[in-house]
Motif scaffolding. Structure first.
Motif, PDB file in Angstrom:
ATOM      1  N   GLY A  20       4.935   4.269   4.150  1.00 27.02           N
ATOM      2  CA  GLY A  20       5.263   4.747   2.810  1.00 27.02           C
ATOM      3  C   GLY A  20       4.870   3.760   1.728  1.00 27.02           C
ATOM      4  O   GLY A  20       4.271   4.133   0.704  1.00 27.02           O
ATOM      5  N   THR A  21       5.190   2.478   1.917  1.00 25.91           N
ATOM      6  CA  THR A  21       4.839   1.488   0.898  1.00 25.91           C
ATOM      7  C   THR A  21       3.330   1.308   0.811  1.00 25.91           C
ATOM      8  O   THR A  21       2.780   1.116  -0.287  1.00 25.91           O
ATOM      9  N   ALA A  22       2.637   1.371   1.941  1.00 28.36           N
ATOM     10  CA  ALA A  22       1.188   1.183   1.933  1.00 28.36           C
ATOM     11  C   ALA A  22       0.480   2.303   1.192  1.00 28.36           C
ATOM     12  O   ALA A  22      -0.389   2.056   0.345  1.00 28.36           O
ATOM     13  N   ILE A  23       0.841   3.558   1.482  1.00 30.20           N
ATOM     14  CA  ILE A  23       0.133   4.656   0.827  1.00 30.20           C
ATOM     15  C   ILE A  23       0.537   4.761  -0.645  1.00 30.20           C
ATOM     16  O   ILE A  23      -0.291   5.122  -1.496  1.00 30.20           O
ATOM     17  N   ALA A  24       1.767   4.414  -0.965  1.00 29.83           N
ATOM     18  CA  ALA A  24       2.175   4.411  -2.376  1.00 29.83           C
ATOM     19  C   ALA A  24       1.376   3.376  -3.150  1.00 29.83           C
ATOM     20  O   ALA A  24       0.921   3.629  -4.286  1.00 29.83           O
ATOM     21  N   ALA A  65       3.286 -12.814   4.131  1.00 30.83           N
ATOM     22  CA  ALA A  65       1.891 -12.395   3.995  1.00 30.83           C
ATOM     23  C   ALA A  65       1.461 -12.253   2.538  1.00 30.83           C
ATOM     24  O   ALA A  65       0.264 -12.053   2.275  1.00 30.83           O
ATOM     25  N   LEU A  66       2.393 -12.366   1.595  1.00 28.86           N
ATOM     26  CA  LEU A  66       2.051 -12.117   0.195  1.00 28.86           C
ATOM     27  C   LEU A  66       0.940 -13.024  -0.340  1.00 28.86           C
ATOM     28  O   LEU A  66       0.025 -12.537  -1.025  1.00 28.86           O
ATOM     29  N   PRO A  67       0.963 -14.328  -0.087  1.00 29.00           N
ATOM     30  CA  PRO A  67      -0.141 -15.151  -0.611  1.00 29.00           C
ATOM     31  C   PRO A  67      -1.512 -14.694  -0.133  1.00 29.00           C
ATOM     32  O   PRO A  67      -2.494 -14.738  -0.886  1.00 29.00           O
ATOM     33  N   GLY A 123       2.339  -3.744  -1.443  1.00 26.14           N
ATOM     34  CA  GLY A 123       2.634  -2.635  -0.540  1.00 26.14           C
ATOM     35  C   GLY A 123       1.910  -2.711   0.785  1.00 26.14           C
ATOM     36  O   GLY A 123       2.305  -2.055   1.751  1.00 26.14           O
ATOM     37  N   LEU A 124       0.829  -3.508   0.843  1.00 25.48           N
ATOM     38  CA  LEU A 124       0.068  -3.668   2.076  1.00 25.48           C
ATOM     39  C   LEU A 124       0.442  -4.930   2.833  1.00 25.48           C
ATOM     40  O   LEU A 124      -0.109  -5.202   3.898  1.00 25.48           O
ATOM     41  N   ALA A 125       1.357  -5.716   2.286  1.00 24.96           N
ATOM     42  CA  ALA A 125       1.726  -6.991   2.905  1.00 24.96           C
ATOM     43  C   ALA A 125       2.454  -6.793   4.232  1.00 24.96           C
ATOM     44  O   ALA A 125       2.353  -7.647   5.119  1.00 24.96           O
ATOM     45  N   PHE A 126       3.185  -5.698   4.379  1.00 28.32           N
ATOM     46  CA  PHE A 126       3.933  -5.481   5.627  1.00 28.32           C
ATOM     47  C   PHE A 126       2.990  -5.360   6.820  1.00 28.32           C
ATOM     48  O   PHE A 126       3.129  -6.112   7.797  1.00 28.32           O
ATOM     49  N   PRO A 127       2.027  -4.424   6.812  1.00 28.25           N
ATOM     50  CA  PRO A 127       1.120  -4.367   7.965  1.00 28.25           C
ATOM     51  C   PRO A 127       0.235  -5.597   8.084  1.00 28.25           C
ATOM     52  O   PRO A 127      -0.097  -6.015   9.205  1.00 28.25           O
TER      53      PRO A 127
END
Length: 801
Positions: A190-194, A17-19, A34-38
């Motif tokens: 955790g990664t998203a809010i960070a 999802a990074l691109p 940090g938002l790529a996971f969701p």
């Protein structure tokens, strides 16, 4: 290896999802890493869902792998067309490494914690496992409801579908995927809010404040995932016999000293004094009671959810909610006016529609709140370049197409979804006491006060007065509506008296906080200050808390009307306050450290209160894990293999040998006994939170009826629904209790069932002599110990001449 495989698939989906994240969040310091996971999981989950509905993808692991491959193709196309992809990737490498490390640390740390308490049993965990299995095993899509054979699932199950993506792709059992799905949600949140907190703080402080921005990210993770109610301090004192009755009474916490002092639900049922043999409170599930501080409500927070271990929609939605907040912030940061013409390149509107539409599919309570946040971001952006009237018009034109996409994309789910909501009503009962509100929300709410200390410094008094006048409508409009409706219903006097003095104080504090936060939002937005999003999320959170004191959404919980409303809206508020409060505190501390600003020192007591909230984790985690003693496992059914090996063997055999489309008969949940007159009668009619539907939950195979009242929650409490659910219970019980054994096969065919289970649940809920009659009537398909699985005899076709 299951843990590593699951983690690797999660990393793969996030990496693919990074691109897309780079294009959406290029202005963020980590470019959206940090938002790529969701983001990746939503896109894969939706792709799998819609292609299964269209019967393009097969049922099974192959379909999930194809959906992941399709995301890879889309991402490659996006990267190929993005001329800044390479440069964005190069500058983001340090952030990518940091995000990957943070995700792995949180994922494996939670997995280690969960390994001490992996059992999927009790509370609503069987229901969660059932829905996870339903999304994986259903032969048709939209998936069927395993606890109501023949009917589509009527629930927001998109979170289960997404965890199913990771489970199937990693090729792990669902009883393992359940627990690792919790670990994924914990880490992705955790990664998203960070990422968001770091981006907000960095934008406010600039390059000079990078170190403080890092602290903002860390504090946001701590507030969201490791902070809970301050009432844990009172629990610790009471457990060690160090409770000062007057102090406990002042905070209305004497019910945790002993029921003798304050008889109420969840009070400590024992004498006051030392009741622990460890440094932490050892009473079973004491931390559960602290989410019921406000009588007649549920006031959970993410830390409690992860300690409890229910894989509920509102928990799985946390990363998606933060993704939605990130998109709203990205929209606000843009410069050009947004209108209908902005969709000449439709991909952005399409993504907005898919993500915000997914909010309803994943946890319907979230869609209004966070779509509203997006609408405000669009309006604020447009208001910067024109008058309010034009901004309103253009914002509506811009938001229309994504709204249509968000509805149209998920129509197959909407078609089978039956909302239990019965309308919005004014609340006329007792309000939340100020002490309860402080104990519960204090650790995340105090950051808002710090925000006010520095948010107004650059605004002159005249402009500030104007903004305050405009924003006063934010708390006044809901209150006037409440007054009008209660007056029209003839309930105004009862509502005024019923709220109580403490309830009015809490309402006034929430109203004042919402007013101040809304004023700060207007002031910072008008000044084009980078801190505006921080004030906006704080304002949204306080309005949620304020609104849940005035109104409630009517549902099946008639006896406790605002239970669900406070539960869901305060959960949203906690997420927003964790984000806004962390940034506000970090910015204030930076001001105190660099400029000796007096307002910055207000952050010190805020940090102390937040630290007090973190004691909840310190005391509750060892309680939940029995002091980290005992065997460890990550399979949620490992306990079943130890305690009931016959039923565990049955579960495994059925998962491997029974066709996913077959229907099974198992105990309805009722208990039957013979009375003195020799007649059979129901002695216990409860089926929810029991072993009813246990085999169905563990395998995803359909059964005629599972948890009765949960079906009422999902489909409504109409007379027709209740009659149908009761008919199904009668049909199942009639099979096990049949006096005329020749009718058993006919009743099974009426239920559309091929298999019948006789295990410990059936042996304890039905008389033994009625179960023994099944021998000779049905074929034995599987037997292990005292557990049997019967199969309906195949009808033989005899050819005659």
């Amino acid at each position: 290896m299951s843990v590593i495989a699951f983690w690797a698939v999660a990393m793969l989906v996030g990496g693919l999802a990074l691109p897309i994240a780079f294009v959406l969040f290029r202005r963020m310091p980590d470019a959206g890493a940090g938002l790529a996971f969701p983001l990746g999981l939503v896109l894969v989950g939706y792709g799998y869902f819609i292609l299964r509905v269209a019967t393009v993808l097969p049922q099974g692991r192959g379909g999930y792998l194809v959906a992941i491959a399709l995301l890879a193709l889309v991402s490659c196309a996006v990267a190929g067309r993005d001329r800044r992809f390479a440069s964005t990737f190069r500058r983001s490498v340090p952030a990518l490494l940091t995000v990957s490390g943070l995700f792995g640390m949180l994922f494996f740390a939670f997995t280690a914690f969960r390994s001490f308490t992996p059992e999927i049993g009790g509370t609503e965990q069987p229901m969660d496992l059932m829905y996870l299995n339903a999304t994986l095993q259903s032969p048709d899509y939209p998936p069927t409801d395993p606890w109501l054979a023949g009917e589509e699932a009527s629930y927001y199950y998109f979170g289960y579908l997404q965890i199913g993506v990771l489970t199937a792709a990693a090729n792990v059992p669902t009883s393992v995927g359940y627990n690792l799905g919790l670990a994924y949600t914990f880490a992705a949140a955790g990664t998203a809010i960070a990422s968001l907190a770091y981006a907000m703080a960095r934008r406010i402080l600039g390059s000079r404040g990078q170190r403080w921005a890092v602290w903002a990210g860390g504090l946001a993770v701590a507030l969201l995932l490791f902070t809970g109610s301050l009432a844990a301090i009172f629990e610790w004192g009471a457990a060690h016999g160090e409770a000062n009755a007057a102090a406990y009474r002042a905070f209305d916490m004497d019910w945790r000293i002993s029921c003798d002092l304050d008889e109420r639900e969840y009070c400590y049922d024992g004498p006051a004094g030392d009741r622990t043999d460890a440094w932490y409170p050892t009473e079973f599930f004491w931390w559960f009671s602290l989410t019921r501080i406000v009588p007649g409500t549920i006031s959970e927070f993410p830390l409690f959810s992860f300690i409890l271990g229910d894989l509920h929609p509102h928990v799985m939605a946390i990363p998606l909610v933060l993704l939605a907040v990130g998109l709203a912030m990205a929209v606000w940061q843009g410069r050009s006016r947004l209108s209908l013409g902005s969709h000449r390149r439709p991909w952005f509107g399409l993504l907005l529609g898919l993500v915000f539409g997914a909010l309803a599919f994943q946890n319907a309570w979230d869609v209004i709140t966070f779509s509203g946040l997006l609408a405000l971001a669009v309006l604020a952006r447009n208001a910067r370049t024109g008058g309010l009237r034009r901004a309103l018009r253009d914002s509506a034109l811009f938001l229309g197409p994504p709204a249509l996409v968000g509805i149209a994309a998920y129509l197959p789910w909407y078609a089978g979804f039956s909302s239990q909501a019965e309308g919005i009503f004014p609340y006329i009962g007792a309000g939340s006491l100020p002490t309860h509100a402080f104990l519960h929300f204090g650790p995340v709410l105090v950051g808002t006060a710090v925000l006010f200390a520095w948010a107004f410094k650059a605004t002159d008094r005249r402009a500030l007065a104007d903004f305050a006048t405009i924003s006063l409508w934010a708390p006044l409009v809901p209150f006037f509506v409440w007054l009008l409706v209660t007056t029209g219903r003839g309930e105004l006097q009862d509502a005024i008296d019923g709220r109580g003095g403490g309830g009015w104080v809490t309402l006034a504090v929430f109203a004042a906080g919402a007013w101040a936060a809304a004023t700060a939002t207007l002031s910072l937005t008008a000044g084009r200050r980078a801190a505006a999003p921080v004030a906006a999320v704080a304002a949204a959170a306080l309005l949620l808390l304020y609104g849940s004191e005035l109104f409630y959404v009517g549902d099946v919980f008639d006896s406790v009307p605002r239970l669900n409303t406070v539960f869901k809206l305060s959960y949203q508020a906690w997420i927003l306050l964790s984000l806004g409060g962390a940034v506000a505190i970090a910015v204030a501390l930076e001001g105190a450290a660099r400029r000796r600003a007096w307002s910055g020192w207000l952050a010190v007591p805020a940090v102390l209160v937040a630290a007090g909230g973190m004691l909840f984790a310190l005391f509750a985690i060892p309680n939940r894990t029995d002091g980290f003693e005992g065997e460890t496992a990550i399979d949620g059914l490992a306990y079943l293999a130890r305690t009931d090996p016959g039923e565990y063997a049955l579960t495994r055999w059925m998962s491997e040998n029974v066709d996913p489309g077959d229907v099974i008969i198992e105990a309805s949940g009722r208990t039957w006994r013979r009375g003195q007159d020799g007649r059979l009668a129901v002695t216990d009619a409860g089926s929810d939170y029991t072993d009813s539907g246990r085999i169905s939950a563990r395998t995803g195979l359909a059964t005629p009826i599972g948890w009765y009242f949960h079906e009422v929650q999902w489909r409504g409490q109409s007379a027709a629904n209740r009659a149908e659910f009761t008919r199904r219970q009668d049909l199942v019980d009639g099979i096990y209790l049949a006096e005329d054994v020749s009718a058993v096969a006919a009743k099974m065919r009426e239920a559309g069932a091929r298999y019948l289970v006789v295990g410990r649940a059936e042996q304890t809920r039905y008389p033994t002599e009625t179960l023994e009659r099944l021998d000779g009537v049905l074929d034995v398909a599987f037997e292990s110990g005292n557990v049997r699985l019967y199969r309906l005899p195949e009808r033989e076709v005899v050819t005659t001449s």
